[in-house]
Design an enzyme around this catalytic site. Structure first.
Site, short mmCIF file in Angstrom:
data_model
loop_
_atom_site.label_atom_id
_atom_site.label_comp_id
_atom_site.label_asym_id
_atom_site.label_seq_id
_atom_site.Cartn_x
_atom_site.Cartn_y
_atom_site.Cartn_z
N LYS A 199 69.33 -5.56 5.99
CA LYS A 199 69.25 -7.07 6.02
C LYS A 199 69.36 -7.77 4.51
O LYS A 199 68.25 -7.55 3.99
CB LYS A 199 67.84 -7.50 6.60
CG LYS A 199 67.98 -8.96 7.09
CD LYS A 199 66.50 -9.39 7.01
CE LYS A 199 65.87 -9.88 5.82
NZ LYS A 199 66.54 -10.76 5.04
N GLY A 252 62.43 -6.45 -3.77
CA GLY A 252 61.90 -7.76 -3.87
C GLY A 252 60.58 -8.02 -4.48
O GLY A 252 60.32 -7.25 -5.25
N SER A 253 59.98 -9.22 -4.15
CA SER A 253 58.77 -9.39 -4.83
C SER A 253 57.60 -8.65 -4.56
O SER A 253 57.45 -8.06 -3.50
CB SER A 253 58.48 -11.00 -4.18
OG SER A 253 58.18 -11.07 -2.95
N THR A 254 56.59 -8.40 -5.25
CA THR A 254 55.54 -7.56 -5.07
C THR A 254 54.88 -8.35 -4.09
O THR A 254 54.09 -7.45 -3.17
CB THR A 254 54.59 -7.68 -6.43
OG1 THR A 254 55.27 -7.05 -7.34
CG2 THR A 254 53.39 -7.13 -6.38
N GLU A 255 54.86 -9.54 -3.84
CA GLU A 255 53.96 -10.25 -2.77
C GLU A 255 54.38 -9.69 -1.47
O GLU A 255 53.53 -9.40 -0.55
CB GLU A 255 54.12 -11.81 -2.96
CG GLU A 255 53.48 -12.75 -2.06
CD GLU A 255 54.14 -14.12 -2.12
OE1 GLU A 255 54.78 -14.51 -2.76
OE2 GLU A 255 53.78 -14.89 -1.23
N GLY A 257 56.22 -6.97 -0.79
CA GLY A 257 55.92 -5.56 -0.99
C GLY A 257 54.77 -5.28 -0.35
O GLY A 257 54.64 -4.27 0.57
N GLU A 274 60.53 -1.24 -4.14
CA GLU A 274 60.88 -1.53 -5.59
C GLU A 274 60.74 -3.13 -5.95
O GLU A 274 61.29 -4.04 -5.36
CB GLU A 274 62.46 -1.21 -5.83
CG GLU A 274 63.00 0.00 -5.60
CD GLU A 274 62.61 1.02 -6.85
OE1 GLU A 274 61.81 0.68 -7.69
OE2 GLU A 274 62.57 2.36 -6.42
N CYS A 308 64.93 -7.38 -12.01
CA CYS A 308 63.68 -6.89 -12.02
C CYS A 308 63.07 -6.42 -13.38
O CYS A 308 61.97 -6.38 -13.76
CB CYS A 308 63.28 -6.21 -10.76
SG CYS A 308 64.57 -4.62 -10.82
N GLU A 407 55.87 -12.87 -13.12
CA GLU A 407 57.29 -12.67 -13.20
C GLU A 407 58.03 -13.83 -12.93
O GLU A 407 57.76 -14.84 -12.04
CB GLU A 407 57.71 -11.84 -12.14
CG GLU A 407 59.29 -11.45 -12.13
CD GLU A 407 59.55 -10.60 -10.96
OE1 GLU A 407 59.41 -10.64 -9.88
OE2 GLU A 407 60.34 -9.56 -11.56
P1 NAI Z 1 61.16 -11.86 -1.47
O1 NAI Z 1 60.63 -10.81 -1.68
O2 NAI Z 1 60.65 -12.96 -0.51
O3 NAI Z 1 62.68 -11.73 -0.57
C1 NAI Z 1 63.31 -10.20 -0.91
C2 NAI Z 1 63.71 -9.85 0.56
O4 NAI Z 1 62.65 -9.56 1.35
C3 NAI Z 1 64.80 -10.90 1.26
O5 NAI Z 1 65.90 -10.10 2.12
C4 NAI Z 1 63.91 -11.58 2.13
O6 NAI Z 1 64.34 -12.14 3.21
C5 NAI Z 1 62.82 -10.36 2.55
N1 NAI Z 1 61.39 -10.88 3.14
C6 NAI Z 1 60.67 -11.90 2.59
N2 NAI Z 1 59.65 -12.02 3.36
C7 NAI Z 1 59.57 -10.94 4.10
C8 NAI Z 1 58.54 -10.27 5.06
N3 NAI Z 1 57.54 -10.92 5.31
N4 NAI Z 1 58.93 -9.34 5.52
C9 NAI Z 1 60.12 -8.59 5.71
N5 NAI Z 1 61.11 -8.94 4.62
C10 NAI Z 1 60.83 -10.02 3.96
O7 NAI Z 1 61.75 -12.64 -2.74
P2 NAI Z 1 62.00 -14.33 -2.97
O8 NAI Z 1 61.14 -15.22 -2.25
O9 NAI Z 1 63.61 -14.48 -2.68
O10 NAI Z 1 61.96 -14.50 -4.39
C11 NAI Z 1 60.36 -14.82 -5.05
C12 NAI Z 1 60.30 -14.08 -6.40
O11 NAI Z 1 60.19 -12.74 -5.86
C13 NAI Z 1 61.10 -14.40 -7.24
O12 NAI Z 1 61.21 -15.53 -8.22
C14 NAI Z 1 61.05 -12.88 -8.19
O13 NAI Z 1 59.98 -13.08 -8.97
C15 NAI Z 1 60.69 -12.13 -7.23
N6 NAI Z 1 61.81 -11.29 -6.68
C16 NAI Z 1 61.88 -9.85 -7.28
C17 NAI Z 1 63.06 -9.30 -7.12
C18 NAI Z 1 63.22 -7.79 -7.78
O14 NAI Z 1 64.21 -7.22 -7.68
N7 NAI Z 1 62.11 -7.15 -8.33
C19 NAI Z 1 64.20 -9.56 -6.33
C20 NAI Z 1 63.99 -10.54 -5.59
C21 NAI Z 1 62.79 -11.41 -5.82
#
Ligand code: NAI
Ligand code: MG
Length: 503
Positions: A199, A252-255, A257, A274, A308, A407
């Site tokens: 996804k 994605g985000s730590t939150e 994760g 990650e 990241c 971050e």
């Molecule tokens: P996010 O962590 O919400 O999204 C990343 C992925 O997770 C997307 O595919 C999203 O659809 C999916 N996702 C979101 N909530 C989910 C859930 N409850 N269960 C399963 N999948 C879920 O990140 P977002 O909201 O786009 O960005 C917010 C912050 O996160 C950014 O400002 C950044 O600080 C951080 N981030 C860090 C990344 C990294 O590579 N370390 C990449 C993206 C965001």
């Protein structure tokens, strides 16, 4: 209205227009199928702020269909049961097809994520092709070992281990490097013999969807790789609890994760995470200020800071701090934002309006907390509705400021002075994250000493963000669980079985 000094986004190519005109659909069991629901998600070009197409928000029935297809493809052995060389050849073929369509993928990435097409041609697409070729080779190299048990007479037992594919992998990826993230996830899973439901992030689905066409062209059996679109809290969350999924790989985000790790517990899925970072950059007094400034600027401003491992916290020795700030202000001039399809753009806009507001919120918080702006701290004038933010450096920050602790995921660097090595190490480690770090010095013993003391999954010396498919990648502390890349990356898609036979 755009001012003459800020260019408009050029028009899209016919190939990109064709990809954008695709009807919202999910790639399940080797076919494009409509969602069972009617909820759509708008996709934006961040350089213009305009909606360019819509995608489906996969329903729970859709998620179930995709997982069932992957489950069936795994259980009947149509992929796992192939000779490993057949899997290797097919993954190489996907890499070769991607190479044939490089220009189109780079443009789609630019339109979707906002990153300059020229940068996607340099990094994103070649790195994605590289991941596929690197992991293709592992399909024929995963194996177990024979072991001599210690409590039975030697030669009375035959004992060995087997590496077996873990099963159906659900892979949830972010929007910052969409195609790299997709290939980094699917390549080791496919090499190990797993089947996949991928996804992409709702903000950046275009290259993953286009990749599905190439998956069919390469000849993968139906159901081996399924690609569904949808919101994270909706379709993503359903993947994380579905009983048919054996493994979750998330970036994605730590939150999120943390949410996923909890959600996966009930069915005890194997999880790789990650997550976020706030990577320190530690500069010792012997470093060449001009060269270091160029490296640091690249580490934080590249991809508009949406990386990241971005080097986002700078600790520089007090004797060079002021010179380094001057050099960084000069370097920032090389990282001016522009529309993603303009060849001259060094960085594009940030990915979304949400991210734009978020990053500007942090810049505002930094100013209010008393940090001084060395450069940037604003947006380019007259840049229309695009989400452009100027490269920003804050000095005079303190350890407790929000801009230092959290971050930001934008082109924003925070800088502090240090007086001695111990203080620098303590400051570098003063964070809940532990993804990356860099150390800049000509002194070898300082380099190794500090590299050993920093709690991070990767430490770079006199460089930053150098990533190679052969080197394990992942986080300490709240930056994640497990490692991707290298042999660790493919092993993460296997179960390890012991076979003990009395002779
Ligand atoms: P996010 O962590 O919400 O999204 C990343 C992925 O997770 C997307 O595919 C999203 O659809 C999916 N996702 C979101 N909530 C989910 C859930 N409850 N269960 C399963 N999948 C879920 O990140 P977002 O909201 O786009 O960005 C917010 C912050 O996160 C950014 O400002 C950044 O600080 C951080 N981030 C860090 C990344 C990294 O590579 N370390 C990449 C993206 C965001
Ligand atoms: Mg989110």
């Amino acid at each position: 209205m755009n001012d003459l000094s800020f260019p408009s986004q050029p028009g899209y190519s016919p190939a990109a227009q064709k990809a954008l005109s695709r009807k919202p659909a999910l790639f399940i069991d080797g076919e494009w199928v409509a969602s069972t629901g009617d909820q759509l998600i708008d996709v934006y070009d961040p350089s213009t702020g305009k909606v360019i197409c819509q995608i489906a928000d996969a329903t729970s029935d859709d998620v179930d269909r995709a997982v069932t297809a992957a489950r069936r493809a795994f259980d009947d052995g149509r992929w796992t049961g192939l000779p490993p060389i057949a899997r290797e050849v097919m993954i190489h073929k996907l890499g070769a097809l991607l190479e044939q369509h490089m220009e189109e993928f780079a443009e789609l990435e630019a339109i979707d994520n906002g990153k300059p097409k020229a940068k996607a041609m340099e990094l994103d697409i070649p790195a994605s092709i590289g991941q596929l070729h690197y992991y293709a080779g592992w399909a024929t190299k995963i194996g177990g070992e024979t072991i001599d048990p210690m409590v039975v007479p030697s030669g009375s037992f035959h004992a060995y281990t087997r590496r077996e594919p873990v099963g159906v992998a659900a892979q949830i990826i972010p929007w910052n490097y969409p195609l790299i993230m997709a290939t980094l996830k699917i390549a080791p899973a496919l090499a190990a013999g797993c089947t996949v439901v991928l996804k992409p992030a709702e903000q950046t689905p275009l290259t993953a969807l286009r990749l599905a066409d190439l998956v069919n062209e390469a000849g993968f059996p139906p159901g081996v790789l399924n690609i569904i679109t949808g919101y994270g809290h909706h379709s993503g969350a359903q993947l994380t609890t579905h009983p048919g999924v054996d493994k979750i790989a998330f970036t994605g985000s730590t939150e999120v994760g943390k949410i996923i790790n909890k959600a996966a517990t009930d069915t005890m899925k194997n999880v790789t995470l990650e997550l976020g970072g706030k990577s320190p950059v530690v500069v010792f007094p012997d470093a060449d200020v001009k060269a270091v400034a160029a490296g640091i600027a690249g580490s934080i401003f590249y991809n508009a800071g949406q990386t990241c491992i971005a080097g986002s916290r700078l600790y520089a020795h007090k004797t060079i701090f002021d010179d380094l700030m001057d050099a960084l202000a000069e370097q920032a001039q090389n990282w001016r934002p522009g529309p993603s399809l303009m060849p001259e753009s060094a960085i594009g806009p940030v990915v979304s309006n949400e991210q734009y507001e978020r990053v500007l919120g942090y810049i505002d918080a930094g100013k209010k907390a008393g940090a001084s702006v060395v450069t940037g701290g604003d947006t380019p004038s007259a840049c229309g509705n695009g989400y452009f933010i100027n490269p920003t450096v804050f000095a005079d920050v303190s350890a407790d400021m929000k801009v230092v602790r959290e971050e930001i995921f934008g082109p924003v660097l925070v800088a502090q002075r240090f007086e001695n090595t111990e203080e620098a190490i303590a400051a570098a480690n003063d964070t809940p994250f532990g993804l990356g770090a860099s150390v800049w010095t000509k002194d070898l013993s300082t380099m190794h000493h500090v590299s050993a003391r920093i709690k991070a999954g990767t430490v770079w010396g006199n460089c930053h963000s150098v990533i190679d498919p052969t080197m394990p990648f992942g986080g300490y502390k709240e930056s994640g669980i497990g490692r991707e890349q290298g042999n660790y990356g493919v092993k993460a898609y296997t179960e390890l079985k012991s076979v003990i036979i009395q002779l």
